[in-house]
Design an enzyme around this catalytic site. Structure first.
Site, short mmCIF file in Angstrom:
data_model
loop_
_atom_site.label_atom_id
_atom_site.label_comp_id
_atom_site.label_asym_id
_atom_site.label_seq_id
_atom_site.Cartn_x
_atom_site.Cartn_y
_atom_site.Cartn_z
N CYS A 1 0.83 -1.22 0.00
CA CYS A 1 0.00 0.00 0.00
C CYS A 1 0.86 1.27 0.00
CB CYS A 1 -0.90 -0.01 1.24
SG CYS A 1 -1.76 1.55 1.49
N VAL B 1 -6.21 0.90 5.42
CA VAL B 1 -4.93 1.20 6.05
C VAL B 1 -4.26 2.31 5.24
CG1 VAL B 1 -4.54 -1.02 7.14
CG2 VAL B 1 -3.86 -0.72 4.75
N GLU C 1 -6.04 7.87 7.83
CA GLU C 1 -5.82 8.86 6.76
C GLU C 1 -4.36 9.32 6.71
OE1 GLU C 1 -7.67 9.49 4.28
OE2 GLU C 1 -9.45 8.49 5.01
N SER C 2 -3.67 8.83 5.68
CA SER C 2 -2.22 9.04 5.61
C SER C 2 -1.81 10.51 5.64
CB SER C 2 -1.66 8.35 4.37
OG SER C 2 -2.21 8.89 3.20
#
Ligand SMILES: N[C@@H](CCC(=O)N[C@@H](CS)C(=O)NCC(=O)O)C(=O)O
Length: 191
Positions: A10, A50, A62-63
């Site tokens: 990811c 993720v 939430e990156s």
């Protein structure tokens, strides 16, 4: 100890992996199988996605928000410029990141016109990088971390030729001095 709910493939998780490495934060990972996600991941993040980080039962998804949180929580070394205007410009790039990933995912799905659309996005980055060494400005930082996972995957998994974008290719070459990105590049090569 901080926990990262992670998936190796990811790119959003890669942002957080690189950020934590840059900040020298110790963390442990729980790998999530994206093809067979555990039901409990929805308790950590209502979207079931993720990355998610967890510290003492406090969870954050939430990156891009995680990057900002980590910058505030672990201010050293700083990964946003000191000047408010420069900080704002780095944030614009992160805010508009979906414009970049839309053609990336279309290319992955082999949609008509996607290669051209993705090239246009790469050309925009190339133009930015012709005027400054890093997407974040004078120094490496949050905007670079936000984009590099997709650039690595585009090159290694989708066969996108980056040499056509010289400033972008130079930027990626400069990244080889950053162990956090070298580790991610090795992970991508092994996917
Ligand atoms: N906006 C989210 C996107 C995260 C995301 O899409 N993660 C993917 C893996 S790369 C995922 O969990 N996908 C599972 C799904 O969409 O059901 C972020 O920035 O963290």
């Amino acid at each position: 100890m901080l926990t990262l709910y992670d998936a190796a493939r990811c790119p959003y998780c890669a942002r957080v992996r690189i950020m934590l490495a840059e900040k020298h934060v110790e963390f442990e990972t729980t790998e999530i199988d994206l093809t067979d996600r555990p039901a409990w991941i929805y308790e950590k993040n209502s979207t079931g996605r993720v990355p998610v980080i967890e510290e003492d039962a406090w969870v954050l998804p939430e990156s891009s928000v995680i990057l900002e949180y980590l910058e505030e929580r672990y201010p050293e070394p700083p990964l946003l410029p000191a000047d408010p205007g420069d900080r704002a410009l780095a944030r614009v790039l992160i805010f508009r990141h979906d414009d970049f990933t839309r053609p990336y995912y279309a290319l992955r799905r082999e949609e008509d016109g996607a290669a051209e659309a993705f090239d246009r996005e790469l050309a925009k980055l190339d133009e930015q990088l012709a005027g400054r060494p890093w997407l974040t400005g004078a120094a490496f930082g949050l905007a670079d971390i936000a984009y590099v996972p997709w650039i690595l995957r585009a090159r290694d998994m989708l066969g996108v030729e980056l040499d056509r974008f010289p400033a972008l290719a130079d930027w990626l070459e400069r990244m080889r001095e950053r162990p956090s990105v070298v580790d991610e590049a090795e992970l991508v090569a092994a996917l």
